[in-house]
Motif scaffolding. Sequence first.
Motif, mmCIF file in Angstrom:
data_model
loop_
_atom_site.group_PDB
_atom_site.id
_atom_site.type_symbol
_atom_site.label_atom_id
_atom_site.label_comp_id
_atom_site.label_asym_id
_atom_site.label_seq_id
_atom_site.Cartn_x
_atom_site.Cartn_y
_atom_site.Cartn_z
ATOM 1 N N LEU A 89 91.118 90.117 53.700
ATOM 2 C CA LEU A 89 92.499 90.174 54.028
ATOM 3 C C LEU A 89 93.172 88.854 53.533
ATOM 4 C CD1 LEU A 89 92.039 91.410 57.710
ATOM 5 C CD2 LEU A 89 93.005 92.619 55.813
ATOM 6 N N ASP A 90 92.630 87.791 53.503
ATOM 7 C CA ASP A 90 93.329 86.534 53.219
ATOM 8 C C ASP A 90 93.461 86.646 51.685
ATOM 9 O OD1 ASP A 90 93.736 85.633 55.667
ATOM 10 O OD2 ASP A 90 91.766 84.239 55.488
ATOM 11 N N ALA A 91 92.566 87.478 51.164
ATOM 12 C CA ALA A 91 92.404 87.231 49.580
ATOM 13 C C ALA A 91 93.477 88.403 48.982
ATOM 14 C CB ALA A 91 91.157 87.541 48.849
ATOM 15 N N GLY A 92 94.049 89.114 49.985
ATOM 16 C CA GLY A 92 94.900 90.152 49.667
ATOM 17 C C GLY A 92 94.407 91.492 49.367
ATOM 18 N N ALA A 93 93.474 91.801 50.073
ATOM 19 C CA ALA A 93 92.769 93.228 49.827
ATOM 20 C C ALA A 93 93.902 94.189 50.271
ATOM 21 C CB ALA A 93 91.477 93.166 50.730
ATOM 22 N N ASP A 94 94.248 95.438 49.538
ATOM 23 C CA ASP A 94 95.041 96.302 49.884
ATOM 24 C C ASP A 94 94.486 97.370 51.149
ATOM 25 O OD1 ASP A 94 97.073 95.747 48.106
ATOM 26 O OD2 ASP A 94 95.938 96.509 46.451
ATOM 27 N N TYR A 95 93.172 97.189 51.052
ATOM 28 C CA TYR A 95 92.527 98.067 52.171
ATOM 29 C C TYR A 95 90.963 97.349 52.646
ATOM 30 C CZ TYR A 95 90.618 100.788 48.571
ATOM 31 O OH TYR A 95 89.851 101.129 47.178
ATOM 32 N N LEU A 96 90.577 97.838 53.522
ATOM 33 C CA LEU A 96 89.225 97.658 53.980
ATOM 34 C C LEU A 96 88.337 98.838 54.047
ATOM 35 C CD1 LEU A 96 89.337 94.668 56.628
ATOM 36 C CD2 LEU A 96 89.549 94.640 54.050
ATOM 37 N N VAL A 97 87.114 98.763 53.610
ATOM 38 C CA VAL A 97 86.158 99.784 54.053
ATOM 39 C C VAL A 97 84.994 99.240 54.352
ATOM 40 C CG1 VAL A 97 85.217 101.799 52.951
ATOM 41 C CG2 VAL A 97 87.173 101.082 52.091
ATOM 42 N N THR A 98 84.108 100.089 55.585
ATOM 43 C CA THR A 98 83.021 99.525 55.997
ATOM 44 C C THR A 98 82.092 100.635 56.164
ATOM 45 O OG1 THR A 98 83.339 100.411 58.223
ATOM 46 C CG2 THR A 98 84.645 98.320 57.604
ATOM 47 N N PRO A 99 80.720 100.284 55.941
ATOM 48 C CA PRO A 99 79.827 101.391 56.062
ATOM 49 C C PRO A 99 79.537 101.838 57.587
ATOM 50 C CG PRO A 99 78.534 99.259 55.851
ATOM 51 C CD PRO A 99 80.294 98.912 55.767
ATOM 52 N N VAL A 100 79.813 101.104 58.441
ATOM 53 C CA VAL A 100 79.484 101.504 59.640
ATOM 54 C C VAL A 100 80.744 101.025 60.717
ATOM 55 C CG1 VAL A 100 77.126 101.214 59.730
ATOM 56 C CG2 VAL A 100 78.554 98.998 60.181
ATOM 57 N N THR A 101 80.682 101.466 62.036
ATOM 58 C CA THR A 101 82.042 101.228 62.677
ATOM 59 C C THR A 101 81.878 99.851 63.314
ATOM 60 O OG1 THR A 101 82.353 103.521 63.239
ATOM 61 C CG2 THR A 101 83.337 101.865 64.830
ATOM 62 N N VAL A 102 82.648 98.734 62.854
ATOM 63 C CA VAL A 102 82.481 97.468 63.546
ATOM 64 C C VAL A 102 83.818 97.170 64.266
ATOM 65 C CG1 VAL A 102 82.158 94.982 63.430
ATOM 66 C CG2 VAL A 102 81.171 96.882 61.886
ATOM 67 N N PRO A 103 84.234 97.158 65.413
ATOM 68 C CA PRO A 103 85.290 96.958 66.329
ATOM 69 C C PRO A 103 86.109 96.053 65.591
ATOM 70 C CG PRO A 103 83.747 97.879 67.815
ATOM 71 C CD PRO A 103 83.061 97.488 66.499
ATOM 72 N N GLU A 104 85.328 94.877 65.373
ATOM 73 C CA GLU A 104 86.246 93.563 65.026
ATOM 74 C C GLU A 104 86.931 93.598 63.685
ATOM 75 O OE1 GLU A 104 83.321 92.622 68.287
ATOM 76 O OE2 GLU A 104 83.084 93.424 66.386
ATOM 77 N N VAL A 105 86.143 94.136 62.552
ATOM 78 C CA VAL A 105 86.629 94.432 61.500
ATOM 79 C C VAL A 105 87.811 95.551 61.623
ATOM 80 C CG1 VAL A 105 86.235 95.825 59.112
ATOM 81 C CG2 VAL A 105 84.588 94.239 60.182
ATOM 82 N N ILE A 106 87.798 96.523 62.479
ATOM 83 C CA ILE A 106 88.961 97.434 62.434
ATOM 84 C C ILE A 106 90.199 96.556 63.056
ATOM 85 C CG2 ILE A 106 89.926 99.496 63.649
ATOM 86 C CD1 ILE A 106 86.894 100.460 63.483
ATOM 87 N N ARG A 107 90.034 96.037 64.117
ATOM 88 C CA ARG A 107 91.087 95.281 64.824
ATOM 89 C C ARG A 107 91.579 94.240 63.860
ATOM 90 N NH1 ARG A 107 87.136 94.909 69.075
ATOM 91 N NH2 ARG A 107 87.372 96.371 70.665
ATOM 92 N N ALA A 108 90.769 93.680 62.995
ATOM 93 C CA ALA A 108 91.121 92.432 62.007
ATOM 94 C C ALA A 108 92.424 93.334 60.999
ATOM 95 C CB ALA A 108 90.208 91.768 61.096
ATOM 96 N N ALA A 109 91.904 94.320 60.654
ATOM 97 C CA ALA A 109 92.980 95.043 59.739
ATOM 98 C C ALA A 109 94.122 95.568 60.414
ATOM 99 C CB ALA A 109 92.173 96.046 58.866
ATOM 100 N N VAL A 110 94.165 96.198 61.515
ATOM 101 C CA VAL A 110 95.155 96.733 62.547
ATOM 102 C C VAL A 110 96.193 95.494 62.497
ATOM 103 C CG1 VAL A 110 95.983 97.973 64.332
ATOM 104 C CG2 VAL A 110 93.846 98.757 63.198
#
Length: 220
Positions: free
Chosen positions: A85-106
């Motif tokens: 996100l700090d690098a400017g990603a336009d979106y994130l994709v994960t191979p598994v459901t990681v709540p912390e990753v989802i919350r960071a993007a949201v």
Amino acid sequence: MPHHRPQPSQTLLAHPVIAVLRASHAREYAPVIEALIAGGVRSIELTLTTEGVFQEIAELKTRFADAAEIGVGTVTDAEQAQRALDAGADYLVTPVTVPEVIRAAVNRGVPVFPGAYSPTEMHTAWSLGATAVKLFPASVVGPGYIGQVHGPFPGLPIIPSGGVSIQDVPKWLQAGALAVSLGGPLLGDAFKGGDLSALTERAAEVTRLVGNVRDRTVDA
């Protein structure tokens, strides 16, 4: 349910194909991205199994800013998510459901497509604020799985990934997929010295197939 779910980009809605790039180093990405864009693919996922993604993403985003969106994939923990996100990603994709990753993007208002397979995983990801759920590995279940999931969860956007072939794209879109994620079948040998004009042709074929589905939908 989150009040501010990040929405899919207009780029993805207009061009519902995500190209998943895996290489030995992110320095190899630029010419491949150019070839994909030439064939009409506008959403590029840079996977963290590739070395140098964080070092190269800013330059790639600047270079292709007017032609494509650049996301970061294979994100598996909160630290990777924040770096992307700090690098400017336009979106994130994960191979598994990681709540912390989802919350960071949201929390940053950035679209996030967490990987999920079972209805429980899908509902969990959606409840946390996912923009859409990445069905992975999609080839194991096939397009009919979307219809089954949409029975109890009719509003859940799904992006199939993993083993999706170019010729299968229409079936997935007709089944109700928001978009499709393509790796090896689209990229082929592009990172092994393959002909990049052949990559552009494959991308153009995907673009044509997507257009055919949409034309039939309009006619219907």
